[in-house]
Design a protein around this motif. Structure first.
Motif, short mmCIF file in Angstrom:
data_model
loop_
_atom_site.label_atom_id
_atom_site.label_comp_id
_atom_site.label_asym_id
_atom_site.label_seq_id
_atom_site.Cartn_x
_atom_site.Cartn_y
_atom_site.Cartn_z
N PHE A 94 35.82 -8.11 -23.34
CA PHE A 94 34.71 -8.24 -24.29
C PHE A 94 35.20 -8.11 -25.72
CE2 PHE A 94 32.74 -8.22 -20.40
CZ PHE A 94 32.86 -7.01 -19.73
N ASN A 95 36.45 -8.48 -25.93
CA ASN A 95 37.03 -8.51 -27.27
C ASN A 95 37.12 -7.16 -27.95
OD1 ASN A 95 37.14 -11.32 -27.01
ND2 ASN A 95 35.10 -11.54 -27.85
N LEU A 96 37.19 -6.09 -27.17
CA LEU A 96 37.31 -4.77 -27.80
C LEU A 96 38.76 -4.35 -28.01
CD1 LEU A 96 34.38 -2.77 -26.14
CD2 LEU A 96 34.53 -3.64 -28.44
N GLU A 136 26.92 -9.57 -1.85
CA GLU A 136 27.20 -9.45 -3.28
C GLU A 136 26.31 -10.39 -4.09
OE1 GLU A 136 31.32 -9.76 -4.45
OE2 GLU A 136 30.80 -10.51 -6.44
N LEU A 137 25.71 -9.84 -5.13
CA LEU A 137 24.87 -10.64 -6.02
C LEU A 137 25.28 -10.39 -7.46
CD1 LEU A 137 22.37 -12.43 -6.63
CD2 LEU A 137 21.02 -10.32 -6.75
N ARG A 138 25.53 -11.48 -8.20
CA ARG A 138 25.77 -11.36 -9.64
C ARG A 138 24.84 -12.31 -10.37
NH1 ARG A 138 32.18 -10.21 -10.88
NH2 ARG A 138 32.62 -9.18 -8.91
N VAL A 139 24.03 -11.74 -11.26
CA VAL A 139 23.10 -12.56 -12.05
C VAL A 139 23.52 -12.48 -13.51
CG1 VAL A 139 20.72 -12.92 -12.75
CG2 VAL A 139 21.22 -12.14 -10.43
N PHE A 140 23.95 -13.60 -14.06
CA PHE A 140 24.45 -13.65 -15.44
C PHE A 140 23.36 -14.14 -16.39
CE2 PHE A 140 28.81 -12.72 -14.58
CZ PHE A 140 29.05 -13.19 -13.30
N PRO A 141 23.43 -13.75 -17.68
CA PRO A 141 22.39 -14.15 -18.63
C PRO A 141 22.67 -15.55 -19.18
CG PRO A 141 23.99 -12.73 -19.72
CD PRO A 141 24.46 -12.89 -18.30
N SER A 142 21.63 -16.38 -19.19
CA SER A 142 21.80 -17.73 -19.70
C SER A 142 21.74 -17.74 -21.23
CB SER A 142 20.71 -18.64 -19.15
OG SER A 142 19.45 -18.06 -19.41
N ASP A 143 21.09 -16.73 -21.78
CA ASP A 143 20.93 -16.69 -23.23
C ASP A 143 21.09 -15.25 -23.71
OD1 ASP A 143 18.21 -17.52 -25.56
OD2 ASP A 143 20.39 -17.36 -25.84
N PRO A 144 22.31 -14.73 -23.63
CA PRO A 144 22.50 -13.30 -23.90
C PRO A 144 22.14 -12.88 -25.32
CG PRO A 144 24.62 -14.40 -23.60
CD PRO A 144 23.58 -15.40 -23.28
N TYR A 145 22.19 -13.82 -26.25
CA TYR A 145 21.94 -13.45 -27.65
C TYR A 145 20.55 -13.83 -28.12
CZ TYR A 145 26.92 -12.92 -27.34
OH TYR A 145 28.16 -12.55 -26.95
N VAL A 170 29.89 -6.07 -31.57
CA VAL A 170 31.01 -6.73 -30.92
C VAL A 170 31.00 -6.46 -29.42
CG1 VAL A 170 33.52 -6.75 -30.73
CG2 VAL A 170 32.45 -6.60 -32.97
N GLY A 171 31.19 -7.51 -28.64
CA GLY A 171 31.35 -7.32 -27.20
C GLY A 171 30.10 -6.86 -26.47
N TRP A 172 28.91 -7.09 -27.05
CA TRP A 172 27.69 -6.70 -26.34
C TRP A 172 26.66 -7.82 -26.47
CZ3 TRP A 172 27.06 -2.84 -23.00
CH2 TRP A 172 25.78 -2.68 -22.46
N PRO A 173 25.97 -8.22 -25.44
CA PRO A 173 26.16 -7.74 -24.07
C PRO A 173 27.53 -8.17 -23.52
CG PRO A 173 24.44 -9.43 -24.17
CD PRO A 173 24.90 -9.20 -25.56
#
Lengths: 581, 186
Positions: free
Chosen positions: A78-80, A338-347, B64-67
């Motif tokens: 996550f770019n940290l 196993e279930l993974r639900v990803f966000p289509s519009d996280p921002y 940064v990096g969220w979510p």
């Protein structure tokens, strides 16, 4: 020991031990068992490339055929972790090239791999068979060309989500005409188009090909040609799944899929045109794994597809599936693990889909074998979490991301402490947990007390004080990896629990309240830990000791402070550590 | 609830950009929520100091990096969204009004139907356009909304189904009622 077994017998018995835990235990019994074991260990797993050095590994285990190495901390995803932090593969390859000429397998995660390393691999190991580069970076398609050209016995080339500098698709054409050993190829992360005829010929001449994951550049019209040449495929990843709607394309696809009687896993599905999804229906009854996480398709189309897959064990999907789709999933797929639900519009500021906590509750109720969850959503309640915990005490992995940081229970506006508390209390086998939402120190008290099997914990924007961190570090007997960001955890808890850190693989803390002074103290107190301060503002010495550090990465090591640090990383008390080693 | 900031004020936390909780304090939280509210343009008075493009659905990437979504996944989704967005010609369109010194720009995809759009335009330009009728257009109103379509023709707003309008509208012009008369009668 006059009556002990002859060495050969012990060696034979040890050969049946595949788990590292068992082998480590065996090697502690006595010196001779240690010796026998170290000569017959063939597979090495290094969870942190800086915990040990190539020299130490090679000295202890002289005859290794498979290595698995992990590099950067998880939050690098996550770019940290700043660019240039480390995790370079080259030193490992150059050491192993000399000492393990018969090395067959290299599996890497979050390492920096250069073309030079790849070339060295391709030229040094005559019987090289398996290369898996998971979330790696630093190489180009030229490096892949070396592997293709020189590894005559290559079985597996898997580039899982690596960041490759894509110079051209020409690398694939470097597989020699007499190369027939390929079993698995995953090039899904690459952008460039490869020569399709080269790909066709490669697929044709590799009769053992079981896994083929194409990249986005391969259009759907071309899939039948590949599927027809590899009816033995077990795992298949499409390219872009779109074309103008033509019946001939559709019927070719249906026929080609039907010919693959062993398909169990499907992935790819970029740019999906829903009209082409039914082409797969003939194989759906055998499908156990479906990755639709790039498929921007609406819920009804997803449901139609999923309803054809009663044997589904693993589903990765976008939140377009919505609560309604998850309800359907829970009724059609009783084997789901196993279930993974990803966000289509996280921002996006507002929810763009109707996916709430309800979807997850429904799946937890309807799928008795569900053990692994990754779920992005925009609202959560304690009631829902408690229901999930009660429904599914067999959960092993529970990663919940409520998109808004510190979002409270949307019904009561309370923190989600009791909800997550219920999860750790009921799910006694829980090994991995990611928290989100509004959380006080209380949730950490629950976790510290109840999460006995927890190995990895991820925390963000949570807690009130050091007490939170103290609860976790003083409890959680099985904790190996702890990663924290943006929490008010500081010096006291860290220093009071310094010894705990030696029982763990690593601790990451960024944007917390740990002072430079405390980091120095920790480094001095614990010579067997590398206490690395990551700070892009310049040397921590130039600021007061009470000033909090940007990022802190602490890990146990037998290799001492690392020698390849960039200028924004400082190892605390390096001098003392060097003196002691 | 105290976020455990245990430092002197001369720490100058802002300068070190340390984040101990949500970015900043309650103050910036308030800023953020008003940022979010301004998306609902059609139901609010147009604040003349607020440029529509700045208030457009802004990326929530304040932290940064969220979510925690991996770059590759983020990029793919953004690409796919752009692709589907660009299939529709007619999103941000210029709006001119006869007699006004400068143009405005609006995102017509934000509106669900003609009444929403008309109310927004009326608010933005402080004019009245009245109610559309198939026979009479906006007859009798001070102003009438018109638009240039894909073929370059100037059409009266309201004649075609909303979805068709959204995909074919290239720019809007609020004409003086007297001039629009010619368009209205078909």
């Amino acid at each position: 020991m006059a009556y002990s077994f002859p060495e050969e017998v012990l060696e034979y018995v040890f050969a049946f031990l595949s788990s590292d835990k068992d082998r480590n235990a065996v090697s502690l019994v006595c010196k001779s068992w240690y010796e026998i074991e170290r000569w017959c260990r063939r597979r090495i797993f290094i969870g942190n490339c800086y915990a040990v050095s190539p020299q130490i590994v090679i000295r202890r285990f002289p005859e290794v055929s498979a290595v698995k190495i992990k590099g950067k901390p998880h939050f690098a995803d996550f770019n940290l972790v700043p660019e240039g932090w480390g995790a370079y593969l080259y030193p490992w390859i150059s050491a192993m090239a000399r000492s393990y000429p018969w090395l067959e397998e290299i599996k890497l995660k979050r390492m920096v791999v250069t073309d030079e390393s790849l070339e060295l691999i391709s030229k040094s190991f005559k019987n090289f068979k398996v290369l898996v580069l998971s979330s790696c970076e630093g190489f180009t398609t030229d490096g892949l060309a070396s592997i293709a050209a020189n590894c005559r016995n290559l079985r597996e080339l898997d580039l899982k989500e690596s960041e490759v500098e894509d110079l051209s698709g020409h690398w694939l054409s470097h597989f020699p005409d007499n190369f027939t050993s390929l079993v698995s190829l995953n090039m899904s992360c690459l952008g460039s188009e490869v020569s399709f005829s080269a790909l066709e010929r490669l697929v044709s001449r590799c009769p053992n090909l079981k896994t083929l994951r194409l990249n986005r550049a391969v259009p759907v019209e071309k899939l039948p040609s590949l599927l027809r040449r590899a009816p033995q495929l077990v795992e298949f990843g499409t390219g872009a799944y779109s074309a103008e709607i033509r019946t001939d394309i559709f019927s070719n696809l249906v026929e080609a899929f039907s010919g693959c009687k062993h398909l169990k896993s499907l992935s790819g599905f970029w740019d999906v045109v829903p009209a082409y999804l039914p082409a797969m229906y003939n194989v759906c009854s055998r499908i156990t794994s479906l990755n639709l996480s790039y498929a921007t398709v609406q819920s009804p189309d997803l449901v139609e597809l999923i309803s054809q897959c009663p044997n589904l064990k693993c589903l990765w999907v976008l939140d377009y599936i919505e609560d309604a789709g998850l309800k359907a999933l829970s009724s059609y797929c009783k084997d789901l693990q196993e279930l993974r639900v990803f966000p289509s519009d996280p921002y996006g500021a507002e929810p763009n889909v109707s996916l709430t906590e309800q979807g997850l509750v429904t799946v937890s109720a309807g799928c008795p074998k569900l053990q692994s969850v990754l779920y992005f959503c925009r609202q959560m309640s304690n009631a829902a979490l408690i229901a999930i915990a009660r429904n599914r005490p067999n959960l092993i992995r529970f990663r919940l991301c409520i998109i808004e940081p510190q979002a409270p229970d949307y019904l009561t506006l309370e923190p989600l402490d009791t909800g997550f508390g219920a999860i750790v209390e009921h799910c006694k086998q829980l090994r991995r947990l990611s928290l989100s939402g509004l959380l006080t120190d209380r949730v950490f008290e629950y976790i510290g007390t109840h999460a006995e099997k927890l190995e990895m914990l991820s925390i963000a924007f949570a807690g009130d004080s050091d007490l939170g961190l103290h609860y976790v570090l003083s409890g959680c007997e099985s904790l190996r990896k702890l990663e924290i960001r943006d929490c008010p955890f500081g010096d006291k808890a860290l220093l009071a629990n310094a010894a705990k850190l030696e029982t763990m693989r690593s601790l990451w803390m960024s944007s917390c309240s740990v002072s430079y002074g405390a980091c120095k103290l920790l480094g001095q107190k614990m010579p067997r830990l590398n206490v690395e301060v990551i700070d892009e503002r310049g040397p921590p010495d130039s600021r007061p000791e009470t000033c909090p550090v940007e990022k802190l990465y602490v890990y146990r090591t037998v290799a001492g402070p690392r020698v390849d640090k960039p200028d924004f990383v400082w190892t605390m008390d390096e001098d003392a550590a060097l003196r002691l080693s | 609830m105290e976020k455990g900031v245990a430092y002197d004020n001369d720490m100058n936390l802002k300068a070190t950009e340390l984040r101990l909780g949500l970015p900043g304090t309650d103050e910036s939280q308030k800023e953020y929520s008003s940022f979010v509210k301004s998306n609902k343009r059609s139901s609010e008075e147009m604040d003349s100091s607020c440029n529509e493009e700045e208030c457009a659905p802004a990326p929530k990437a304040l932290v940064v990096g969220w979510p925690p979504v991996r770059s590759y996944r983020k990029n793919v989704l953004q690409q796919q969204q752009k692709k589907s967005d660009s299939d529709v010609s007619g999103m941000y369109v210029k709006v001119s009004m006869d007699g006004a010194p400068y143009l405005r720009k609006i995102d017509i995809k934000v509106y669900k139907n003609y009444p929403d759009l008309l109310i927004a335009l009326e608010n933005m330009f402080k004019c009245s356009m009245g109610v559309y009728s198939e026979r009479e257009g906006y007859n009798g109103s001070e102003y009438a909304p018109t638009y240039e379509d894909k073929d370059g023709d100037w059409m009266l707003v309201g004649d075609v189904p909303w979805d068709m309008f959204v995909t074919s509208c290239k720019r809007l012009r609020i004409m003086k009622g007297s001039e629009a008369k010619g368009l209205g009668c078909q």
